[in-house]
Write a protein that holds these residues in place. Sequence first.
Motif, PDB file in Angstrom:
ATOM      1  N   ILE A  53      -4.710  -3.300 -97.744  1.00 38.93           N
ATOM      2  CA  ILE A  53      -5.765  -2.300 -97.912  1.00 38.93           C
ATOM      3  C   ILE A  53      -5.145  -1.054 -98.534  1.00 38.93           C
ATOM      4  N   THR A  54      -5.654  -0.653 -99.682  1.00 37.29           N
ATOM      5  CA  THR A  54      -5.119   0.518-100.376  1.00 37.29           C
ATOM      6  C   THR A  54      -6.263   1.435-100.786  1.00 37.29           C
ATOM      7  N   VAL A  55      -6.175   2.705-100.391  1.00 34.75           N
ATOM      8  CA  VAL A  55      -7.253   3.660-100.666  1.00 34.75           C
ATOM      9  C   VAL A  55      -7.354   3.937-102.168  1.00 34.75           C
ATOM     10  N   THR A  56      -6.281   4.443-102.770  1.00 38.39           N
ATOM     11  CA  THR A  56      -6.387   4.761-104.207  1.00 38.39           C
ATOM     12  C   THR A  56      -6.430   3.489-105.044  1.00 38.39           C
ATOM     13  N   GLY A  57      -5.903   2.383-104.496  1.00 38.89           N
ATOM     14  CA  GLY A  57      -6.030   1.108-105.235  1.00 38.89           C
ATOM     15  C   GLY A  57      -7.492   0.705-105.334  1.00 38.89           C
TER      16      GLY A  57
ATOM     17  N   LYS B  55      -9.698  17.075-100.381  1.00 40.87           N
ATOM     18  CA  LYS B  55      -8.777  16.904-101.524  1.00 40.87           C
ATOM     19  C   LYS B  55      -8.767  15.440-101.961  1.00 40.87           C
ATOM     20  N   ASN B  56      -8.741  14.519-100.980  1.00 42.96           N
ATOM     21  CA  ASN B  56      -8.587  13.103-101.331  1.00 42.96           C
ATOM     22  C   ASN B  56      -9.874  12.446-101.801  1.00 42.96           C
ATOM     23  N   SER B  57     -10.948  13.246-101.849  1.00 43.33           N
ATOM     24  CA  SER B  57     -12.166  12.792-102.519  1.00 43.33           C
ATOM     25  C   SER B  57     -12.270  13.480-103.874  1.00 43.33           C
TER      26      SER B  57
ATOM     27  N   THR C 175      -3.441   7.740 -90.531  1.00 46.07           N
ATOM     28  CA  THR C 175      -2.026   8.069 -90.679  1.00 46.07           C
ATOM     29  C   THR C 175      -1.842   9.530 -91.039  1.00 46.07           C
ATOM     30  N   ASP C 176      -2.818  10.113 -91.735  1.00 43.44           N
ATOM     31  CA  ASP C 176      -2.702  11.520 -92.145  1.00 43.44           C
ATOM     32  C   ASP C 176      -2.857  12.484 -90.976  1.00 43.44           C
ATOM     33  N   MET C 177      -3.163  11.934 -89.763  1.00 44.15           N
ATOM     34  CA  MET C 177      -3.268  12.784 -88.573  1.00 44.15           C
ATOM     35  C   MET C 177      -2.128  12.488 -87.592  1.00 44.15           C
TER      36      MET C 177
ATOM     37  N   ILE D 197       2.466   1.030-106.739  1.00 51.52           N
ATOM     38  CA  ILE D 197       1.075   0.848-107.194  1.00 51.52           C
ATOM     39  C   ILE D 197       0.907  -0.559-107.759  1.00 51.52           C
ATOM     40  N   ASP D 198       1.667  -1.503-107.205  1.00 49.72           N
ATOM     41  CA  ASP D 198       1.600  -2.893-107.696  1.00 49.72           C
ATOM     42  C   ASP D 198       0.203  -3.488-107.545  1.00 49.72           C
ATOM     43  N   LEU D 199      -0.527  -3.057-106.525  1.00 53.23           N
ATOM     44  CA  LEU D 199      -1.871  -3.643-106.309  1.00 53.23           C
ATOM     45  C   LEU D 199      -2.872  -3.101-107.333  1.00 53.23           C
ATOM     46  N   HIS D 200      -2.644  -1.845-107.779  1.00 45.44           N
ATOM     47  CA  HIS D 200      -3.495  -1.300-108.843  1.00 45.44           C
ATOM     48  C   HIS D 200      -3.298  -2.161-110.106  1.00 45.44           C
TER      49      HIS D 200
ATOM     50  N   ASN E  73       1.780   2.567 -88.661  1.00 45.77           N
ATOM     51  CA  ASN E  73       1.655   1.239 -89.281  1.00 45.77           C
ATOM     52  C   ASN E  73       1.463   1.284 -90.786  1.00 45.77           C
ATOM     53  N   ILE E  74       1.154   2.442 -91.356  1.00 42.19           N
ATOM     54  CA  ILE E  74       0.775   2.485 -92.766  1.00 42.19           C
ATOM     55  C   ILE E  74       1.966   2.774 -93.672  1.00 42.19           C
ATOM     56  N   PHE E  75       2.753   3.794 -93.337  1.00 44.74           N
ATOM     57  CA  PHE E  75       3.892   4.169 -94.197  1.00 44.74           C
ATOM     58  C   PHE E  75       5.211   3.945 -93.475  1.00 44.74           C
TER      59      PHE E  75
ATOM     60  N   MET F 280       2.603  14.567-108.195  1.00 44.64           N
ATOM     61  CA  MET F 280       1.417  14.114-107.455  1.00 44.64           C
ATOM     62  C   MET F 280       1.148  12.639-107.781  1.00 44.64           C
ATOM     63  N   ARG F 281       1.488  11.755-106.863  1.00 40.02           N
ATOM     64  CA  ARG F 281       1.376  10.344-107.147  1.00 40.02           C
ATOM     65  C   ARG F 281      -0.075   9.900-107.274  1.00 40.02           C
ATOM     66  N   ALA F 282      -1.011  10.712-106.797  1.00 36.19           N
ATOM     67  CA  ALA F 282      -2.432  10.348-106.957  1.00 36.19           C
ATOM     68  C   ALA F 282      -2.836  10.397-108.424  1.00 36.19           C
TER      69      ALA F 282
ATOM     70  N   LEU G 107       3.175  17.081 -96.836  1.00 31.68           N
ATOM     71  CA  LEU G 107       1.928  17.781 -96.530  1.00 31.68           C
ATOM     72  C   LEU G 107       1.581  17.774 -95.052  1.00 31.68           C
ATOM     73  N   ARG G 108       1.562  16.634 -94.428  1.00 32.24           N
ATOM     74  CA  ARG G 108       1.073  16.559 -93.046  1.00 32.24           C
ATOM     75  C   ARG G 108       2.176  16.910 -92.049  1.00 32.24           C
ATOM     76  N   ALA G 109       3.422  16.723 -92.415  1.00 32.88           N
ATOM     77  CA  ALA G 109       4.529  17.184 -91.556  1.00 32.88           C
ATOM     78  C   ALA G 109       4.471  18.700 -91.449  1.00 32.88           C
TER      79      ALA G 109
HETATM   80  C1  EPZ Z   1      -4.124   7.612 -99.809  1.00 31.07           C
HETATM   81  O1  EPZ Z   1      -2.871   7.351-100.378  1.00 31.07           O
HETATM   82  C2  EPZ Z   1      -4.121   9.100 -99.483  1.00 31.07           C
HETATM   83  N1  EPZ Z   1      -3.960   9.872-100.722  1.00 31.07           N
HETATM   84  C3  EPZ Z   1      -2.991   9.414 -98.516  1.00 31.07           C
HETATM   85  O2  EPZ Z   1      -3.099  10.780 -98.180  1.00 31.07           O
HETATM   86  C4  EPZ Z   1      -3.188   8.579 -97.253  1.00 31.07           C
HETATM   87  O3  EPZ Z   1      -2.102   8.803 -96.390  1.00 31.07           O
HETATM   88  C5  EPZ Z   1      -3.252   7.083 -97.627  1.00 31.07           C
HETATM   89  O4  EPZ Z   1      -4.296   6.865 -98.597  1.00 31.07           O
HETATM   90  C6  EPZ Z   1      -3.535   6.201 -96.418  1.00 31.07           C
HETATM   91  O5  EPZ Z   1      -4.732   6.602 -95.827  1.00 31.07           O
HETATM   92  C7  EPZ Z   1      -5.029  10.037-101.527  1.00 31.07           C
HETATM   93  O6  EPZ Z   1      -6.116   9.555-101.262  1.00 31.07           O
HETATM   94  C8  EPZ Z   1      -4.809  10.855-102.772  1.00 31.07           C
HETATM   95  P1  EPZ Z   1      -2.582   3.481 -99.788  1.00 31.07           P
HETATM   96  P2  EPZ Z   1      -2.606   5.932-101.108  1.00 31.07           P
HETATM   97  O7  EPZ Z   1      -2.564   2.914-101.173  1.00 31.07           O
HETATM   98  O8  EPZ Z   1      -3.846   5.421-101.686  1.00 31.07           O
HETATM   99  C9  EPZ Z   1       0.867   0.277 -99.718  1.00 31.07           C
HETATM  100  C10 EPZ Z   1      -2.329  12.927 -97.760  1.00 31.07           C
HETATM  101  O9  EPZ Z   1      -1.639  13.291 -96.820  1.00 31.07           O
HETATM  102  N2  EPZ Z   1       0.525   0.020-101.125  1.00 31.07           N
HETATM  103  O10 EPZ Z   1      -3.812   3.343 -98.983  1.00 31.07           O
HETATM  104  O11 EPZ Z   1      -1.418   6.105-101.969  1.00 31.07           O
HETATM  105  C11 EPZ Z   1       1.423   1.676 -99.500  1.00 31.07           C
HETATM  106  O12 EPZ Z   1       2.811   1.705 -99.758  1.00 31.07           O
HETATM  107  C12 EPZ Z   1      -2.000  11.650 -98.496  1.00 31.07           C
HETATM  108  O13 EPZ Z   1      -3.373  13.507 -98.157  1.00 31.07           O
HETATM  109  C13 EPZ Z   1       1.178  -1.005-101.793  1.00 31.07           C
HETATM  110  O14 EPZ Z   1       2.045  -1.680-101.241  1.00 31.07           O
HETATM  111  O15 EPZ Z   1      -2.214   5.013 -99.878  1.00 31.07           O
HETATM  112  C14 EPZ Z   1       1.104   1.921 -98.051  1.00 31.07           C
HETATM  113  O16 EPZ Z   1       2.093   1.316 -97.232  1.00 31.07           O
HETATM  114  C15 EPZ Z   1      -0.640  11.134 -98.105  1.00 31.07           C
HETATM  115  N3  EPZ Z   1       0.865  -1.237-103.099  1.00 31.07           N
HETATM  116  C16 EPZ Z   1      -0.219   1.196 -97.847  1.00 31.07           C
HETATM  117  O17 EPZ Z   1      -0.323   0.263 -98.942  1.00 31.07           O
HETATM  118  C17 EPZ Z   1      -0.100  -0.520-103.766  1.00 31.07           C
HETATM  119  O18 EPZ Z   1      -0.365  -0.801-104.952  1.00 31.07           O
HETATM  120  C18 EPZ Z   1      -1.443   2.110 -97.882  1.00 31.07           C
HETATM  121  O19 EPZ Z   1      -1.308   2.925 -99.019  1.00 31.07           O
HETATM  122  C19 EPZ Z   1      -0.761   0.519-103.051  1.00 31.07           C
HETATM  123  C20 EPZ Z   1      -0.446   0.754-101.735  1.00 31.07           C
END
Ligand code: EPZ
Length: 434
Positions: free
Chosen positions: A165-169, A22-24, A308-310, A127-130, A330-332, A95-97, A374-376
């Motif tokens: 480090i931000t995945v969607t960022g 899904k996340n790809s 973190t998703d596990m 999404i401040d980093l985006h 450590n992530i959320f 859906m925040r993605a 979702l993961r809970a």
């Molecule tokens: C992705 O979310 C995944 N979602 C999440 O999966 C996953 O838990 C997460 O990466 C971490 O691996 C998708 O890929 C659609 P991040 P994302 O930006 O990108 C902070 C699931 O269960 N942050 O890597 O939103 C953020 O608050 C979902 O499938 C900022 O501060 O996560 C967090 O603490 C849940 N500012 C940390 O970075 C920003 O602009 C990592 O978040 C962006 C993120």
Amino acid sequence: MDKFVIRGGNPLRGTVRISGAKNSALPCMAAALLTDHEIALDNIPHVRDIETEKRLLTSMGAEVRIGTGEASNCTTICCRNLSDPVAQYEIVKTMRASSLVLGPLVARMGLARVAIPGGCAIGGRPIDLHIKGLEKMGATIEQAHGYIEARASKLKGTHLVFDKITVTGTEDLLMAAVLAEGESVMENCAREPEVVDLAALLVAMGAQIEGAGTSTIRVQGVKSLHGAHHRIIPDRIEAGTFLIAGAITCGDLIIAECNPDHIRAVIGKAEEAGARIDVLSAHSVRVQSDGPLRAADISTEEYPGFPTDMQAQYMALATQAEGVSGIKENIFENRFMHVQELVRMGANIRVDGRTATVRGPSRLSAAAVMCSDLRASASLVLAALVADGESILDRVYHMDRGYERIEEKLRNVGAEIERLGNVFAPRPAEARAK
Ligand code: EPZ
């Protein structure tokens, strides 16, 4: 609201086939915004978030056809006639993605209006980093009435270092950079396999990208991108979830159509906790019981660390392990919503800030529990599979966001699970065609 009824006690045995990630799929579908040619994607999972992504893209004028999954029937997206570069709050709030459309829309159309995604159960999810990255590429950003409006006549390549480090960022700004003028160097990038998969699609579309999967990604902007046909990678979190399911039920499960290289950290932890794991091929893993489970600590990290998703799924396993397991998130900031529900089933868990301490083994007793995210949800399913009696899980629509046909897959390997309420199933292909 849909519920699951699960009777615990059955070891899971047999073979489970993993769906596409899904996340790809979400960033790859958004990548179609970057071109007026058609993108074809194989192995798209039929889950609720994909339906939401389809609604989002369609609302902008894209033509989206979700394939049935058979080999000849892939998902296609064509954004030739984009009419409205707006991601409505009604969709984004579910859906925040959805924020993944921000970068491609600005790159392709010079304009994007995206509702600011609210937080969710696991955290503030800013999404401040985006936004900071897009500003560095020359976009002007305004925020008003709950929306971000980004404008740029032409994005410029830049050198940026992510504060976190931000995945969607990483994915959002990678999609912005591929059509920007000149070179972009992005440092402190996410290294997740989903980033690599998106980059593979973008390169197939004609983008020039180096370093995806490492902390530093270099992009040479190009004038335009063409269509491509791409297969989405297997879902490593679904694979990890079933690996834990095989271990917690003391079963013998083959997890097929996965990528063992993407779940090395989870495999390592499951082995440390006493499960026997064999990597059978480049696409399959076998998990068997190998005696009593043992406590083992985890600390969630960015890829390739323990995901973190596990974390929630591992916590369910830890309730059955002999000893004390420390679980550090450590992530959320709020990803322990499953703890109280597990405690209601008889688990011995104490939370102190971002650390949960699990004492086991605990005999779990079936209960009526509530899914929160979702993961809970996955964690509660795993606990119910070993609890004595019949558990009722409420609000399983959270699970439908990211797990395809989960009750069917579990039943096929011996679980006693039924869904009460409307089965989430994608509309039949003919209905979709209208
Ligand atoms: C992705 O979310 C995944 N979602 C999440 O999966 C996953 O838990 C997460 O990466 C971490 O691996 C998708 O890929 C659609 P991040 P994302 O930006 O990108 C902070 C699931 O269960 N942050 O890597 O939103 C953020 O608050 C979902 O499938 C900022 O501060 O996560 C967090 O603490 C849940 N500012 C940390 O970075 C920003 O602009 C990592 O978040 C962006 C993120």
